[in-house]
Design an enzyme around this catalytic site. Sequence first.
Site, PDB file in Angstrom:
ATOM      1  N   GLU A  54       1.109  -1.670  -0.316  1.00  0.00           N
ATOM      2  CA  GLU A  54       0.105  -0.109  -0.135  1.00  0.00           C
ATOM      3  C   GLU A  54       1.500   0.840   0.102  1.00  0.00           C
ATOM      4  O   GLU A  54       0.422   1.982  -0.530  1.00  0.00           O
ATOM      5  CB  GLU A  54      -0.791   0.113   0.943  1.00  0.00           C
ATOM      6  N   HIS A  97     -11.531  -4.375   8.374  1.00  0.00           N
ATOM      7  CA  HIS A  97     -12.475  -4.353   7.482  1.00  0.00           C
ATOM      8  C   HIS A  97     -13.148  -3.484   7.568  1.00  0.00           C
ATOM      9  O   HIS A  97     -14.286  -3.420   6.433  1.00  0.00           O
ATOM     10  CB  HIS A  97     -12.658  -5.557   7.021  1.00  0.00           C
TER      11      HIS A  97
HETATM   12  C1  TPP Z   1      -3.083  -4.388   4.396  1.00  0.00           C
HETATM   13  C2  TPP Z   1      -4.034  -5.175   4.029  1.00  0.00           C
HETATM   14  N1  TPP Z   1      -3.664  -5.156   1.909  1.00  0.00           N
HETATM   15  C3  TPP Z   1      -4.863  -6.253   1.336  1.00  0.00           C
HETATM   16  C4  TPP Z   1      -5.502  -7.012   2.099  1.00  0.00           C
HETATM   17  C5  TPP Z   1      -6.714  -7.559   1.216  1.00  0.00           C
HETATM   18  N2  TPP Z   1      -6.271  -8.723   1.141  1.00  0.00           N
HETATM   19  C6  TPP Z   1      -6.199 -10.101   1.710  1.00  0.00           C
HETATM   20  S1  TPP Z   1      -5.446 -12.059   1.877  1.00  0.00           S
HETATM   21  C7  TPP Z   1      -5.100 -10.597   0.877  1.00  0.00           C
HETATM   22  C8  TPP Z   1      -4.078 -11.696  -0.129  1.00  0.00           C
HETATM   23  C9  TPP Z   1      -3.052 -12.027   0.480  1.00  0.00           C
HETATM   24  O1  TPP Z   1      -1.965 -13.223  -0.087  1.00  0.00           O
HETATM   25  P1  TPP Z   1      -0.895 -13.899   0.710  1.00  0.00           P
HETATM   26  O2  TPP Z   1      -0.203 -13.342   1.814  1.00  0.00           O
HETATM   27  O3  TPP Z   1      -0.510 -15.074  -0.228  1.00  0.00           O
HETATM   28  O4  TPP Z   1      -2.110 -15.005   1.720  1.00  0.00           O
HETATM   29  P2  TPP Z   1      -2.848 -15.655   1.290  1.00  0.00           P
HETATM   30  O5  TPP Z   1      -4.295 -15.222   1.093  1.00  0.00           O
HETATM   31  O6  TPP Z   1      -2.247 -16.959  -0.161  1.00  0.00           O
HETATM   32  O7  TPP Z   1      -2.701 -16.797   1.983  1.00  0.00           O
HETATM   33  C10 TPP Z   1      -4.979  -9.478   0.612  1.00  0.00           C
HETATM   34  C11 TPP Z   1      -4.336  -8.721  -0.712  1.00  0.00           C
HETATM   35  C12 TPP Z   1      -5.518  -6.626   3.314  1.00  0.00           C
HETATM   36  N3  TPP Z   1      -5.895  -7.487   4.662  1.00  0.00           N
HETATM   37  N4  TPP Z   1      -4.506  -6.396   3.676  1.00  0.00           N
END
Ligand code: TPP
Lengths: 337, 326
Positions: A71, A140
């Site tokens: 971000e 959220h």
């Molecule tokens: C700071 C922030 N940015 C974006 C999100 C939205 N978001 C939630 S999970 C996710 C993907 C995370 O990917 P990863 O770290 O690979 O974990 P996975 O879901 O694959 O377990 C995103 C973009 C968030 N919750 N927090």
Amino acid sequence: MPQMTMRDALNQALHQEMERDERVIVLGEDVSGGAGGTSGEREASGGIFGVTKGLLPRFGAGRVIDTPISESAIVGAAGGAALAGLRPVAELMFADFVGVCMDQIYNQIAKFRYMFGGKSRCPVVIRMAMGAGMNMGPQHSQSIYALMTAVPGLKVVVPSNAYDAKGLLIEAIRDDDPVVFLEHKALYPRKGEVPEKPYTVPFGEAALVREGEHVTVVAIARMVPFAERAIDALAKEGITCDLIDPRTTSPLDFDTIVESVEGTGRLVVVDESPPRCSLAADIAATVAERAFGRLKAPIAQVTPPHTPVPFAPALERAYVPGPPRIEAAIRHVLKVS
Amino acid sequence: MSDSARLDGTRLLRAYRQMKLIREFEERLHVEIATGEIPGFTHLYAGQEAVAVGVCEQLGDADYIVSTHRGHGHCIAKGCDVGGMMKEIYGRRDGLCHGKGGSMHIADIDKGMLGANAIVGGGPPLAVGAAIACKLRGGGHVSVAFGGDGSANQGTVFEAMNMAVVLQVPAIFVFENNGYSEHTGCDYAVGSKDLTARARGFGLVAECVDGADFHAVYDAMGRAVERARAGGGPSAIEARITRFYGHFEGDPQKYRARDEVARHRETMDCLKRFRERMRAGGELAEAQLDAVDAEVLALIERIVADAKAAPPPVEADLYTDVYIHY
Ligand SMILES: Cc1ncc(C[n+]2csc(CCOP(=O)(O)OP(=O)(O)O)c2C)c(N)n1
Ligand SMILES: [Mg+2]
């Protein structure tokens, strides 16, 4: 006029502005999605709430940029691109994520124009989904407009309906200052009449949503449809209210609010952000200062309690100010006067 | 001899049960969420069980973990009460966090579980702090930060890794590389395409393991824990893994090849792999594993029924556990 959801109205605004001005770019996480996936399908997402759908196929990956989860770099890159002559629209999936990139918002983009002696422009729009009501829990669900409004140099937009959303987003993209554009996620499906053609809604001009004589009600974002319900119910008893939707909290149209209170003598402010240092407190203070002599009753503030947003539906329902609390506040200011 | 070769039948059976419990917890949630009865936003851990269990079987209650939005597996592996977890996910008053947090915020400090986290990259700095506490207390305890491939792109994670190296604290960064962050592939979003090398770039001792292989994760974690407990500083483990469901429940997964999950369920199922290994090595009998399956299924049945029957919070609960309310 076509009926459209707020989501589609925002989507149309983005399409029309990208069409009109090639300096407009969109960047954020999963704004198209699908990059690096195994299906070969791009635009596997179109934004988690679907607001950026169709932009990638139309404008290409040069202008519709999927980013890593970073971000600070998203908002900072948008700010830098704006200094360098583009008109970026950055997306934070959820408004709560300003916590991750506050420096870029607070110390960087908000300050440039003033700090550089007027030599720079930073025409960046940061869109983000805010608000409670979908059981998404404490990280959220926050309504962060009070925090953003407290920062000099930022403009802050809080649409309550599809028509305003489209016009305000086009205005935001064309504006030369940084704009924080807050979309209440519970309002995305809310339908309204939206002209097909591009148009703008000016910043700092409140909308008078209902006209009445007994009480002035000021409500923000999702609180506007809630206030409409409360006010329409009271109208059956002959109690009528002005309902004012500021539409932008920075700049804020104090004049319209003060004028209305000078007529009604009573004010109820409905705000979804926590009560301390809130828009409700800010508006109440200004009205007390500018229209003290005309008030017939103490000002009422309808806000959530000063707690994080809880997850459980039973608690979240109790947290969010709804029509019954608004109705009670209106009755209260009438009774005590 | 590797750590896993030293595991006796009891420990192996326990590891299998933990993985099976996570799997069935998630498989059942997948069904229950579709009915609409579960509020909010749920990210299932199914497919990644060997990572949580391989890591946490090397830890005790006095070691810490921080988790992510996909946290159910970490919670179960660290010993959180599954009944309390299920109630939390249903938003019940006697859920593990009294219904205030939900799926993305399950925590149990007594178990060293410092919380699931809905902010991607929110956890690793906290894990460094817990590692400072471990170092200061001198008990040889460690702190683990779980994170996904997507989280590895967050500045907070870079800062945490660097600080752990600077301070030489007993922190272990576990990156679960399931190939995606939401609807975007890891090969796109991780510029260098190599999380292990990235961690090494920060000065961490790092290795990459097959995340569907309990033994491989357990052994890699054993090396990291031993180093940390001996004062040798932080490490990173990248576990290559897959998730069996979408990013969140309801995700149409248009970014994924049609047969990808079916293929992975064949080749990357840690439970199948574990069973095959036991069959080949003879450490555990088929009947023992079948008995665990039956016991776990009955437990899930019970905790779901309990969660459904449990009362929601009352309005007064809104105002508790906050220093003041207005
Ligand atoms: C700071 C922030 N940015 C974006 C999100 C939205 N978001 C939630 S999970 C996710 C993907 C995370 O990917 P990863 O770290 O690979 O974990 P996975 O879901 O694959 O377990 C995103 C973009 C968030 N919750 N927090
Ligand atoms: Mg991932």
